[in-house]
Design a protein around this motif. Structure first.
Motif, PDB file in Angstrom:
ATOM      1  N   ASP A 142       0.836  -1.210   0.000  1.00 22.17           N
ATOM      2  CA  ASP A 142       0.000   0.000   0.000  1.00 22.17           C
ATOM      3  C   ASP A 142       0.870   1.260   0.000  1.00 22.17           C
ATOM      4  N   GLY A 143       1.961   1.212  -0.768  1.00 20.64           N
ATOM      5  CA  GLY A 143       2.821   2.381  -0.922  1.00 20.64           C
ATOM      6  C   GLY A 143       3.888   2.534   0.133  1.00 20.64           C
ATOM      7  N   THR A 144       3.908   1.664   1.151  1.00 25.17           N
ATOM      8  CA  THR A 144       4.878   1.766   2.232  1.00 25.17           C
ATOM      9  C   THR A 144       6.062   0.850   1.972  1.00 25.17           C
ATOM     10  N   SER A 145       7.260   1.408   1.966  1.00 23.18           N
ATOM     11  CA  SER A 145       8.480   0.624   1.794  1.00 23.18           C
ATOM     12  C   SER A 145       8.769  -0.151   3.076  1.00 23.18           C
ATOM     13  N   LEU A 146       8.840  -1.482   2.958  1.00 20.73           N
ATOM     14  CA  LEU A 146       9.028  -2.328   4.126  1.00 20.73           C
ATOM     15  C   LEU A 146      10.074  -3.402   3.862  1.00 20.73           C
ATOM     16  N   THR A 147      10.663  -3.910   4.942  1.00 18.74           N
ATOM     17  CA  THR A 147      11.651  -4.976   4.854  1.00 18.74           C
ATOM     18  C   THR A 147      10.997  -6.310   5.175  1.00 18.74           C
ATOM     19  N   VAL A 148      11.211  -7.283   4.310  1.00 18.79           N
ATOM     20  CA  VAL A 148      10.660  -8.625   4.511  1.00 18.79           C
ATOM     21  C   VAL A 148      11.464  -9.341   5.590  1.00 18.79           C
ATOM     22  N   THR A 164       5.732   3.500  12.210  1.00 20.99           N
ATOM     23  CA  THR A 164       5.059   3.167  10.950  1.00 20.99           C
ATOM     24  C   THR A 164       3.585   2.901  11.170  1.00 20.99           C
ATOM     25  N   LEU A 165       3.239   2.282  12.289  1.00 21.93           N
ATOM     26  CA  LEU A 165       1.827   2.050  12.603  1.00 21.93           C
ATOM     27  C   LEU A 165       1.075   3.362  12.761  1.00 21.93           C
ATOM     28  N   GLU A 166       1.736   4.366  13.330  1.00 21.42           N
ATOM     29  CA  GLU A 166       1.092   5.658  13.558  1.00 21.42           C
ATOM     30  C   GLU A 166       0.957   6.481  12.280  1.00 21.42           C
ATOM     31  N   GLU A 167       1.917   6.345  11.364  1.00 16.85           N
ATOM     32  CA  GLU A 167       1.991   7.230  10.205  1.00 16.85           C
ATOM     33  C   GLU A 167       1.406   6.639   8.928  1.00 16.85           C
TER      34      GLU A 167
END
Length: 221
Positions: A142-148, A164-167
């Protein structure tokens, strides 16, 4: 292009069907629009859209039938929250990874559970995307850069920290939530490069890269 660092949580203000397509009007929250011009790109839940009108509190964008069918945007309704990010500039910090805003497929939240102050999510990706997802690699949700964190077949895990949960809208994810996935663009280019001259030949079965192909070209022992 984008970085996958969400700048604001927006809210769908209006959804207007037009000739089979959809025009979205989105309240921008804290997104700074002072440097935005008509025609600029804004990622909405990871989908690159073109701003066709805007003011200090909202912007509008047209969404094609194809985009509605291939992404989660077709499931939105008035009041839905969305992740927003403006297109990067040469002065932008690349805090995430290079994100194109072109969704590769829809994933599904399988589970979530608390892990100290973070939350762990398990997400099932479409089978055809599994080969692009690797542990400690990057993925856009959903557009958020994340590390697997971990991969098991077509399922992968993420550990989401409190900030990240807040933003982002990730805090609202529950089992069954569908999310837009974009794999790391480097993985896609690498696949094409490994094909070499075979890339010029069409294939009806998708990628020609198999374990036998990799072994033949020295990538496996």
């Amino acid at each position: 292009m984008f970085t996958g660092i969400i700048e604001s949580i927006g809210t769908i203000r209006d959804m207007q069907p037009i000739g089979g397509d959809m025009r979205l009007t989105i309240a921008i929250g804290k997104l700074d629009m002072r440097d935005v011009a008509l025609g600029d790109s804004i990622a909405v839940n990871g989908v690159c859209l073109t701003a066709i009108a805007f003011d200090s509190s909202s912007f509008s964008a047209d969404v094609s039938r194809e985009t509605l069918s291939l992404t989660s945007l077709g499931e939105l309704s008035r009041g839905s929250k969305v992740n927003l990010e403006k297109a990067l500039t040469l002065q932008t910090r690349l805090g995430g990874h290079l994100v194109s805003g072109h969704v590769d497929g829809l994933g599904e939240i399988i589970s979530r559970h608390d892990d100290a102050r973070s939350v762990r999510f398990s997400i099932r990706a479409p089978d055809h995307l599994a080969k692009y997802i690797s542990a400690k690699g990057s993925i856009t949700v959903d557009g958020t850069s994340l590390t697997v964190n971990k991969v098991d077949g077509s399922t992968f895990e993420l550990n989401i920290v409190p900030h990240t949960l807040e933003e982002t809208i990730i805090a609202d994810y529950r089992s069954g939530t569908q999310v837009n996935l974009e794999v790391d663009v480097i993985a896609r280019y690498l696949e094409r490069l490994l094909l070499g001259d075979e890339a010029a030949h069409s294939s009806t079965s998708g990628s020609n890269i198999t374990e036998a192909f990799l072994a033949e070209h020295g990538f496996m022992k």
